[in-house]
Design a protein around this motif. Structure first.
Motif, short mmCIF file in Angstrom:
data_model
loop_
_atom_site.label_atom_id
_atom_site.label_comp_id
_atom_site.label_asym_id
_atom_site.label_seq_id
_atom_site.Cartn_x
_atom_site.Cartn_y
_atom_site.Cartn_z
N LYS A 55 0.84 -1.20 0.00
CA LYS A 55 0.00 0.00 0.00
C LYS A 55 0.87 1.24 0.00
O LYS A 55 1.97 1.25 0.56
CB LYS A 55 -0.93 0.01 1.21
CG LYS A 55 -1.93 -1.12 1.19
CD LYS A 55 -2.87 -1.03 2.37
CE LYS A 55 -3.85 -2.18 2.33
NZ LYS A 55 -4.73 -2.19 3.48
N ARG A 56 0.38 2.30 -0.61
CA ARG A 56 1.08 3.58 -0.61
C ARG A 56 0.16 4.63 0.01
O ARG A 56 -1.03 4.66 -0.26
CB ARG A 56 1.45 4.00 -2.02
CG ARG A 56 2.46 3.07 -2.66
CD ARG A 56 2.96 3.65 -3.96
NE ARG A 56 3.93 2.76 -4.55
CZ ARG A 56 5.24 2.87 -4.42
NH1 ARG A 56 5.73 3.87 -3.72
NH2 ARG A 56 6.06 2.03 -4.99
N PHE A 57 0.76 5.47 0.83
CA PHE A 57 -0.02 6.49 1.53
C PHE A 57 0.48 7.86 1.13
O PHE A 57 1.69 8.09 1.08
CB PHE A 57 0.11 6.31 3.05
CG PHE A 57 -0.34 4.95 3.53
CD1 PHE A 57 -1.68 4.69 3.71
CD2 PHE A 57 0.57 3.94 3.76
CE1 PHE A 57 -2.12 3.45 4.15
CE2 PHE A 57 0.17 2.69 4.20
CZ PHE A 57 -1.19 2.44 4.39
N GLY A 58 -0.44 8.76 0.86
CA GLY A 58 -0.07 10.10 0.44
C GLY A 58 0.06 11.07 1.61
O GLY A 58 0.63 12.15 1.44
N SER A 59 -0.44 10.68 2.78
CA SER A 59 -0.36 11.57 3.94
C SER A 59 -0.47 10.74 5.22
O SER A 59 -0.86 9.58 5.19
CB SER A 59 -1.50 12.59 3.90
OG SER A 59 -2.74 11.93 4.09
N ASN A 60 -0.15 11.37 6.33
CA ASN A 60 -0.29 10.70 7.62
C ASN A 60 -1.74 10.38 7.92
O ASN A 60 -2.04 9.38 8.55
CB ASN A 60 0.29 11.57 8.75
CG ASN A 60 1.80 11.64 8.70
OD1 ASN A 60 2.44 10.77 8.14
ND2 ASN A 60 2.35 12.67 9.31
N GLU A 61 -2.64 11.23 7.44
CA GLU A 61 -4.06 11.01 7.68
C GLU A 61 -4.53 9.70 7.02
O GLU A 61 -5.35 8.97 7.56
CB GLU A 61 -4.89 12.20 7.18
CG GLU A 61 -4.73 13.46 8.03
CD GLU A 61 -3.39 14.16 7.80
OE1 GLU A 61 -2.79 14.02 6.71
OE2 GLU A 61 -2.95 14.86 8.73
N GLU A 62 -4.01 9.42 5.83
CA GLU A 62 -4.39 8.18 5.14
C GLU A 62 -3.93 6.95 5.91
O GLU A 62 -4.61 5.94 5.91
CB GLU A 62 -3.79 8.16 3.73
CG GLU A 62 -4.44 9.09 2.76
CD GLU A 62 -3.83 8.97 1.38
OE1 GLU A 62 -3.44 7.87 0.98
OE2 GLU A 62 -3.75 10.01 0.69
N VAL A 63 -2.80 7.05 6.56
CA VAL A 63 -2.29 5.93 7.36
C VAL A 63 -3.21 5.66 8.53
O VAL A 63 -3.47 4.51 8.88
CB VAL A 63 -0.85 6.23 7.86
CG1 VAL A 63 -0.37 5.12 8.78
CG2 VAL A 63 0.10 6.40 6.70
N MET A 64 -3.76 6.71 9.12
CA MET A 64 -4.58 6.58 10.31
C MET A 64 -6.00 6.09 10.01
O MET A 64 -6.72 5.73 10.91
CB MET A 64 -4.66 7.92 11.04
CG MET A 64 -3.30 8.48 11.47
SD MET A 64 -2.35 7.34 12.48
CE MET A 64 -3.28 7.40 13.98
N GLU A 65 -6.40 6.07 8.74
CA GLU A 65 -7.76 5.66 8.39
C GLU A 65 -7.94 4.18 8.53
O GLU A 65 -7.16 3.36 8.38
CB GLU A 65 -8.09 6.09 6.97
CG GLU A 65 -8.21 7.59 6.85
CD GLU A 65 -8.48 8.02 5.41
OE1 GLU A 65 -8.49 7.20 4.49
OE2 GLU A 65 -8.67 9.23 5.23
#
Length: 65
Positions: A55-65
Motif C-alpha cells: 500500500k502507498r499512503f499520500g499523507s499521515n491522515e491516510e495511514v490513520m484511516e
C-alpha cells in the motif's frame, strides 16, 4: 550518521566495523534483551507489515484511516 544494530554476525564482522568507522558513522548498539521490545511486539509488527504490504499512503491522515 547514526547506525543502530544488534550483535548479529554481519554487524560485528571486522570488515563491517572497519567500513562503518571509515565512513565516520557512530554505532548505537541495541541491547540483546531490550525492555522496549518484548517478544509479543514481533508478532504485532509482523501483522502490521502484512496489513500495509504493497500500500502507498499520500499523507499521515491516510495511514490513520
Amino acid at each position: 550518521m547514526l547506525l543502530k544494530h544488534d550483535s548479529a554476525r554481519p554487524h560485528t564482522w571486522l570488515k563491517t566495523q572497519k567500513a562503518v568507522t571509515k565512513l565516520g558513522w557512530t554505532i548505537l548498539f541495541h541491547p540483546p534483551h531490550s525492555p522496549q521490545l518484548a517478544p509479543s511486539h514481533f508478532h504485532l509488527f509482523e501483522a502490521l507489515a502484512n496489513a500495509i504490504c504493497g500500500k502507498r499512503f499520500g499523507s499521515n491522515e491516510e495511514v490513520m484511516e
